[in-house]
Each structure stands twice: as structure tokens, then as C-alpha cells.
Design a protein around this motif. Sequence first.
Motif, PDB file in Angstrom:
ATOM      1  N   LYS A  28      62.717  52.598  48.882  1.00  0.00           N
ATOM      2  CA  LYS A  28      61.712  52.646  49.939  1.00  0.00           C
ATOM      3  C   LYS A  28      60.284  52.675  49.399  1.00  0.00           C
ATOM      4  O   LYS A  28      59.328  52.641  50.166  1.00  0.00           O
ATOM      5  N   CYS A  29      60.146  52.753  48.096  1.00  0.00           N
ATOM      6  CA  CYS A  29      58.797  52.822  47.509  1.00  0.00           C
ATOM      7  C   CYS A  29      58.288  51.425  47.203  1.00  0.00           C
ATOM      8  O   CYS A  29      58.943  50.643  46.518  1.00  0.00           O
ATOM      9  N   THR A  30      57.103  51.122  47.694  1.00  0.00           N
ATOM     10  CA  THR A  30      56.478  49.808  47.472  1.00  0.00           C
ATOM     11  C   THR A  30      55.211  49.922  46.628  1.00  0.00           C
ATOM     12  O   THR A  30      54.403  49.002  46.608  1.00  0.00           O
ATOM     13  N   GLU A  31      55.044  51.068  45.975  1.00  0.00           N
ATOM     14  CA  GLU A  31      53.792  51.356  45.250  1.00  0.00           C
ATOM     15  C   GLU A  31      52.606  51.205  46.210  1.00  0.00           C
ATOM     16  O   GLU A  31      51.494  50.915  45.785  1.00  0.00           O
ATOM     17  N   CYS A  32      52.897  51.348  47.501  1.00  0.00           N
ATOM     18  CA  CYS A  32      51.897  51.232  48.570  1.00  0.00           C
ATOM     19  C   CYS A  32      51.317  49.823  48.721  1.00  0.00           C
ATOM     20  O   CYS A  32      50.334  49.625  49.447  1.00  0.00           O
ATOM     21  N   VAL A  33      51.914  48.838  48.048  1.00  0.00           N
ATOM     22  CA  VAL A  33      51.449  47.447  48.180  1.00  0.00           C
ATOM     23  C   VAL A  33      51.593  47.008  49.636  1.00  0.00           C
ATOM     24  O   VAL A  33      52.619  47.237  50.275  1.00  0.00           O
ATOM     25  N   GLU A  39      51.760  61.235  53.370  1.00  0.00           N
ATOM     26  CA  GLU A  39      50.878  60.131  52.977  1.00  0.00           C
ATOM     27  C   GLU A  39      51.613  58.825  52.756  1.00  0.00           C
ATOM     28  O   GLU A  39      51.006  57.750  52.717  1.00  0.00           O
ATOM     29  N   CYS A  40      52.914  58.871  52.588  1.00  0.00           N
ATOM     30  CA  CYS A  40      53.677  57.668  52.241  1.00  0.00           C
ATOM     31  C   CYS A  40      53.821  56.734  53.456  1.00  0.00           C
ATOM     32  O   CYS A  40      54.302  57.158  54.505  1.00  0.00           O
ATOM     33  N   PRO A  41      53.429  55.470  53.304  1.00  0.00           N
ATOM     34  CA  PRO A  41      53.549  54.532  54.433  1.00  0.00           C
ATOM     35  C   PRO A  41      54.996  54.145  54.739  1.00  0.00           C
ATOM     36  O   PRO A  41      55.260  53.525  55.771  1.00  0.00           O
ATOM     37  N   GLN A  47      49.478  56.304  47.277  1.00  0.00           N
ATOM     38  CA  GLN A  47      48.934  57.443  48.020  1.00  0.00           C
ATOM     39  C   GLN A  47      49.492  58.784  47.564  1.00  0.00           C
ATOM     40  O   GLN A  47      48.793  59.797  47.573  1.00  0.00           O
ATOM     41  N   CYS A  48      50.738  58.808  47.138  1.00  0.00           N
ATOM     42  CA  CYS A  48      51.309  60.073  46.655  1.00  0.00           C
ATOM     43  C   CYS A  48      50.585  60.521  45.387  1.00  0.00           C
ATOM     44  O   CYS A  48      50.199  61.688  45.250  1.00  0.00           O
ATOM     45  N   ALA A  49      50.356  59.569  44.491  1.00  0.00           N
ATOM     46  CA  ALA A  49      49.666  59.889  43.246  1.00  0.00           C
ATOM     47  C   ALA A  49      48.224  60.325  43.521  1.00  0.00           C
ATOM     48  O   ALA A  49      47.688  61.206  42.848  1.00  0.00           O
TER      49      ALA A  49
HETATM   50  S1  SF4 Z   1      53.742  54.969  45.824  1.00  0.00           S
HETATM   51 FE1  SF4 Z   1      54.181  56.945  46.808  1.00  0.00          FE
HETATM   52  S2  SF4 Z   1      53.150  56.849  48.777  1.00  0.00           S
HETATM   53 FE2  SF4 Z   1      53.302  54.747  48.000  1.00  0.00          FE
HETATM   54  S3  SF4 Z   1      55.186  53.884  48.846  1.00  0.00           S
HETATM   55 FE3  SF4 Z   1      55.735  54.786  46.867  1.00  0.00          FE
HETATM   56  S4  SF4 Z   1      56.363  56.869  47.342  1.00  0.00           S
HETATM   57 FE4  SF4 Z   1      55.268  56.133  49.110  1.00  0.00          FE
END
Ligand code: SF4
Length: 112
Positions: free
Chosen positions: A52-57, A18-20, A64-66
Motif C-alpha cells: 500500500k506504500c507508494t512513497e507518496c508518489v 498522514e498516509c494518503p 509524508q510519514c518520514a
Molecule cells: S511513504 Fe509513508 S505516507 Fe507515503 S505512502 Fe508510504 S507509508 Fe504512506
Amino acid sequence: MATKITEECINCGACEPECPNTAIYSSGTAYELNGKTSDALSNDFYYIVPEKCTECVGSFDQEQCAAVCPVDCCVPDPDRTETEDQLIAKAKKLHADKTFADLSSANSHFRK
Ligand code: SF4
Ligand code: SF4
């Protein structure tokens, strides 16, 4: 702030696809960043590479992981606070070939 996976993880694997940003790896799996391969950050459960995590911003309106985790163990890491500006800049750097839509409630949890 980057999302982190806690030790509550049951290793179901639902989050990884699911992680972009391909920021999620299974335990013991080496990760890649800027063309460099590094040792796994966890040998016990799935982990997120903070760089590498952008909080999906820029991609989704929530992490998406949450959203898919059955045991709610993908949580904000208070030691890695980042602003929306920092996160979208990170997303653009990770995906230099991609054009991002203007941020809105559809692609940033900060706007909800
Ligand atoms: S919040 Fe989760 S799904 Fe989103 S970028 Fe970070 S690790 Fe990936
Ligand atoms: S979805 Fe949750 S429980 Fe499943 S691997 Fe990811 S973090 Fe672990």
C-alpha cells in the motif's frame, strides 16, 4: 521502494493519519488490503504495508510519514525497490476512483 518503519519507532502515532493510502497501522492492528484483513506485520511498533506504500508518489512531493516522524525512523526499504512508474501505477490501482495530476516536482519526490 516502499518505506519501512524501523525499531527506533517510539509509537507516537504521528505518521498514521498522514498516509494518503492508509498504509500505516499501529502495532498489533490487523491491516486491510483489497478487502482482505490480515494479521499485523508488527506487534512492537507502527508498521507500513508495503503493497500500500507508494512513497507518496502522485499525492505529495515527499514521503509524508518520514516528514512528520520525530525520530526519523521511516526510511526507504532497500529490499523493495520500485520505479516511479511502478509507484504511480500502484497509487492508481489503490485509488481507482481518483484522478491523479501529471507527475511533477509537486507530487513526486523523483522529480525534485
Ligand atoms: S511513504 Fe509513508 S505516507 Fe507515503 S505512502 Fe508510504 S507509508 Fe504512506
Ligand atoms: S511518526 Fe515515527 S515514531 Fe511516530 S509512530 Fe510513526 S514511525 Fe513511529
